[in-house]
Design a protein around this motif. Structure first.
Motif, PDB file in Angstrom:
ATOM      1  N   GLY A  73       5.249   4.168   2.606  1.00 40.45           N
ATOM      2  CA  GLY A  73       3.559   4.481   2.001  1.00 40.45           C
ATOM      3  C   GLY A  73       3.528   2.605   2.176  1.00 40.45           C
ATOM      4  O   GLY A  73       4.018   1.944   2.539  1.00 40.45           O
ATOM      5  N   ARG A  74       2.271   2.485   2.385  1.00 42.17           N
ATOM      6  CA  ARG A  74       2.111   1.062   2.920  1.00 42.17           C
ATOM      7  C   ARG A  74       2.782  -0.315   1.946  1.00 42.17           C
ATOM      8  O   ARG A  74       3.204  -1.392   1.828  1.00 42.17           O
ATOM      9  CB  ARG A  74       0.780   0.008   2.882  1.00 42.17           C
ATOM     10  CG  ARG A  74      -0.120   1.107   4.278  1.00 42.17           C
ATOM     11  CD  ARG A  74      -1.412   1.033   4.275  1.00 42.17           C
ATOM     12  NE  ARG A  74      -2.459   0.879   3.440  1.00 42.17           N
ATOM     13  CZ  ARG A  74      -3.010   1.677   3.103  1.00 42.17           C
ATOM     14  NH1 ARG A  74      -3.234   3.140   3.740  1.00 42.17           N
ATOM     15  NH2 ARG A  74      -3.676   2.159   1.931  1.00 42.17           N
ATOM     16  N   HIS A  75       2.085   0.569   0.867  1.00 44.81           N
ATOM     17  CA  HIS A  75       2.849   0.180  -0.532  1.00 44.81           C
ATOM     18  C   HIS A  75       4.368   0.362  -1.515  1.00 44.81           C
ATOM     19  O   HIS A  75       4.031   2.080  -1.380  1.00 44.81           O
ATOM     20  CB  HIS A  75       2.037  -0.327  -1.939  1.00 44.81           C
ATOM     21  CG  HIS A  75       1.312  -1.381  -1.304  1.00 44.81           C
ATOM     22  ND1 HIS A  75       0.824  -2.835  -0.887  1.00 44.81           N
ATOM     23  CD2 HIS A  75      -0.326  -0.884  -0.433  1.00 44.81           C
ATOM     24  CE1 HIS A  75       0.015  -2.697  -0.745  1.00 44.81           C
ATOM     25  NE2 HIS A  75      -0.982  -2.056   0.147  1.00 44.81           N
ATOM     26  N   THR A 108       5.668  10.083  -0.857  1.00 52.52           N
ATOM     27  CA  THR A 108       4.646   8.927  -0.520  1.00 52.52           C
ATOM     28  C   THR A 108       3.181  10.316  -0.505  1.00 52.52           C
ATOM     29  O   THR A 108       3.076  10.863  -0.776  1.00 52.52           O
ATOM     30  CB  THR A 108       4.773   8.675   1.267  1.00 52.52           C
ATOM     31  OG1 THR A 108       5.910   7.860   1.202  1.00 52.52           O
ATOM     32  CG2 THR A 108       3.737   8.097   1.153  1.00 52.52           C
ATOM     33  N   SER A 109       2.421   8.823  -1.086  1.00 55.07           N
ATOM     34  CA  SER A 109       1.050   9.855  -1.638  1.00 55.07           C
ATOM     35  C   SER A 109       0.022  10.031  -0.871  1.00 55.07           C
ATOM     36  O   SER A 109       0.252   9.329   0.440  1.00 55.07           O
ATOM     37  CB  SER A 109       0.326   8.868  -2.067  1.00 55.07           C
ATOM     38  OG  SER A 109       0.060   7.075  -1.575  1.00 55.07           O
ATOM     39  N   ASP A 111      -2.604   9.106   0.649  1.00 58.59           N
ATOM     40  CA  ASP A 111      -3.600   8.684   1.670  1.00 58.59           C
ATOM     41  C   ASP A 111      -2.634   7.837   2.537  1.00 58.59           C
ATOM     42  O   ASP A 111      -2.484   6.624   3.524  1.00 58.59           O
ATOM     43  CB  ASP A 111      -3.883   7.737   0.726  1.00 58.59           C
ATOM     44  CG  ASP A 111      -4.125   6.977  -0.352  1.00 58.59           C
ATOM     45  OD1 ASP A 111      -2.562   7.318  -0.291  1.00 58.59           O
ATOM     46  OD2 ASP A 111      -4.923   6.387  -1.177  1.00 58.59           O
ATOM     47  N   ASN A 112      -0.901   7.503   2.370  1.00 56.20           N
ATOM     48  CA  ASN A 112      -0.499   6.259   2.561  1.00 56.20           C
ATOM     49  C   ASN A 112      -0.197   5.129   1.586  1.00 56.20           C
ATOM     50  O   ASN A 112       0.339   4.651   1.844  1.00 56.20           O
ATOM     51  CB  ASN A 112      -0.274   6.638   4.319  1.00 56.20           C
ATOM     52  CG  ASN A 112       0.520   7.965   5.111  1.00 56.20           C
ATOM     53  OD1 ASN A 112       1.395   8.673   4.412  1.00 56.20           O
ATOM     54  ND2 ASN A 112      -0.048   8.694   5.625  1.00 56.20           N
ATOM     55  N   ARG A 113      -0.516   5.295   0.769  1.00 53.11           N
ATOM     56  CA  ARG A 113      -0.719   3.719  -0.222  1.00 53.11           C
ATOM     57  C   ARG A 113       0.672   3.676  -0.370  1.00 53.11           C
ATOM     58  O   ARG A 113       0.776   2.158  -0.620  1.00 53.11           O
ATOM     59  CB  ARG A 113      -2.154   4.402  -0.865  1.00 53.11           C
ATOM     60  CG  ARG A 113      -2.397   3.182  -0.957  1.00 53.11           C
ATOM     61  CD  ARG A 113      -3.837   3.077  -2.174  1.00 53.11           C
ATOM     62  NE  ARG A 113      -3.899   1.686  -2.839  1.00 53.11           N
ATOM     63  CZ  ARG A 113      -4.445   2.283  -4.252  1.00 53.11           C
ATOM     64  NH1 ARG A 113      -5.871   3.293  -4.497  1.00 53.11           N
ATOM     65  NH2 ARG A 113      -4.830   0.700  -5.146  1.00 53.11           N
ATOM     66  N   TYR A 153      -4.034  -3.073  -5.159  1.00 54.65           N
ATOM     67  CA  TYR A 153      -2.812  -2.776  -3.555  1.00 54.65           C
ATOM     68  C   TYR A 153      -3.938  -1.899  -2.795  1.00 54.65           C
ATOM     69  O   TYR A 153      -3.807  -0.651  -2.743  1.00 54.65           O
ATOM     70  CB  TYR A 153      -1.922  -2.265  -4.112  1.00 54.65           C
ATOM     71  CG  TYR A 153      -0.759  -3.489  -4.426  1.00 54.65           C
ATOM     72  CD1 TYR A 153      -0.220  -4.089  -3.756  1.00 54.65           C
ATOM     73  CD2 TYR A 153      -1.032  -3.393  -5.802  1.00 54.65           C
ATOM     74  CE1 TYR A 153       0.421  -4.852  -4.898  1.00 54.65           C
ATOM     75  CE2 TYR A 153      -0.219  -4.334  -6.724  1.00 54.65           C
ATOM     76  CZ  TYR A 153       0.400  -5.140  -5.605  1.00 54.65           C
ATOM     77  OH  TYR A 153       1.403  -5.906  -6.531  1.00 54.65           O
ATOM     78  N   THR A 154      -4.343  -1.984  -1.713  1.00 56.52           N
ATOM     79  CA  THR A 154      -5.153  -1.345  -1.091  1.00 56.52           C
ATOM     80  C   THR A 154      -4.702  -0.820   0.684  1.00 56.52           C
ATOM     81  O   THR A 154      -3.383  -1.245   0.674  1.00 56.52           O
ATOM     82  CB  THR A 154      -6.234  -2.099  -0.251  1.00 56.52           C
ATOM     83  OG1 THR A 154      -5.848  -3.388   0.558  1.00 56.52           O
ATOM     84  CG2 THR A 154      -7.523  -1.968  -1.812  1.00 56.52           C
TER      85      THR A 154
END
Length: 154
Positions: A73-75, A108-109, A111-113, A153-154
């Motif tokens: 994910g991004r985070h 990973t969530s 929404d890939n967050r 964290y968006t």
């Protein structure tokens, strides 16, 4: 294939070490910074550039837990599972994170967050439990604090 930007950054690291192959960890980190993770194609490109075998690069990549061999994910959330954190509330924090993110450890969530990963120690045993999101360290974390932490964290 490595980009010109990746090659330039790797060349800088090569200049700092006595042997080209000694820059393999830094090369992995550079490519991951640009691509988010290290694919098989990235392993081969790095190996070719450093003039070593893909197996040598892969052995380094799979040894280090912060080199990601699959998309993340991004985070990245690193949840400390050391004995101190475990005793001070790891289980409740772990459960709360999984429920809030609708994922299990290592996933990973949707929404890939976020990607949730275990970490052996974050070095703050005197302020357990702890977690790290990207480069931000959170100490004395309780499940009630998670909403405020995660919304950053968006």
């Amino acid at each position: 294939m490595l980009t010109a930007i990746e090659k330039k950054a790797i060349d800088h690291e090569i200049e700092l070490v006595p042997y080209k192959k000694a820059s393999v960890i830094e090369a992995l980190k550079i490519v991951q910074q640009h691509r988010g993770w290290i694919s098989d194609e990235s392993i081969e490109a790095i190996a070719d550039y450093l003039e070593i075998s893909p197996a040598e690069v892969d052995s380094v990549a799979t040894f280090y837990n912060l080199i990601f061999r699959k998309p993340v994910g991004r985070h990245i959330i690193l949840l400390c599972d050391s004995i101190s954190c475990y005793v001070m509330g790891y289980r409740l924090l772990h459960k709360a994170l999984e429920e809030k993110l609708h994922i299990r450890m290592g996933q990973t969530s949707e929404d890939n967050r976020f990607t949730l990963l275990p970490n052996v120690c974050l070095g703050c045993c005197d302020h357990a439990p702890a977690l790290m999101i990207d480069k931000d360290l959170y100490r004395d974390v309780e499940p009630a604090l998670l909403d405020d932490i995660l919304k950053k964290y968006t």
